[in-house]
Design an enzyme around this catalytic site. Structure first.
Site, PDB file in Angstrom:
ATOM      1  CG  HIS A   1      -1.904  -1.104   1.243  1.00 49.81           C
ATOM      2  ND1 HIS A   1      -3.039  -1.103   0.466  1.00 49.81           N
ATOM      3  CD2 HIS A   1      -1.908  -2.274   1.911  1.00 49.81           C
ATOM      4  CE1 HIS A   1      -3.711  -2.223   0.674  1.00 49.81           C
ATOM      5  NE2 HIS A   1      -3.043  -2.959   1.540  1.00 49.81           N
TER       6      HIS A   1
ATOM      7  CB  CYS B   1      -3.419   3.341  -3.812  1.00 49.57           C
ATOM      8  SG  CYS B   1      -4.213   1.723  -3.861  1.00 49.57           S
TER       9      CYS B   1
END
Length: 114
Positions: A22, A34
């Site tokens: 992430h 992202c």
């Protein structure tokens, strides 16, 4: 951090790629790093399928993991199209890495023997 591994054959052609992790650039739902990585990678997979008729082997989960493997022994013309699409993905991901390098890291691995 998002880690991206691009796996190339000894010939330099992309055989697979893996994305994991992430970015932690912003709160979930507002993370442009992202979102950018997801859009570029999934868009490339969709383009491969739509424009060549080839369905790569895909593995993914909700934890930010995506693995894409290109089938072997494809016709040369088809493989050239796939490679162009994947190289475009690499350029786009490198552009994101240049701007947000503390949140994304790309590595390239070359297979010794095909």
């Amino acid at each position: 951090m998002i880690n991206i591994a691009i796996n190339r054959k000894s010939s330099g052609m992309i055989q697979s790629f893996t994305i994991s992790g992430h970015a932690f650039f912003a709160e979930r739902g507002n993370d442009i790093v992202c979102a950018g990585v997801s859009a570029v990678s999934v868009g490339a997979i969709n383009a491969v399928h739509t424009l060549t008729g080839i369905t790569p082997e895909i593995e993914q989960n909700e934890d930010g993991f995506l693995r894409c493997v290109i089938p072997v022994n494809l016709p040369e013309e088809t493989n050239e199209k796939i490679q162009l699409l994947l190289e475009g993905m690499v350029v786009s991901l490198q552009t994101i890495e240049e701007q947000y390098g503390q949140h994304i890291k790309m590595t390239f691995k070359k297979q010794e023997v095909e």
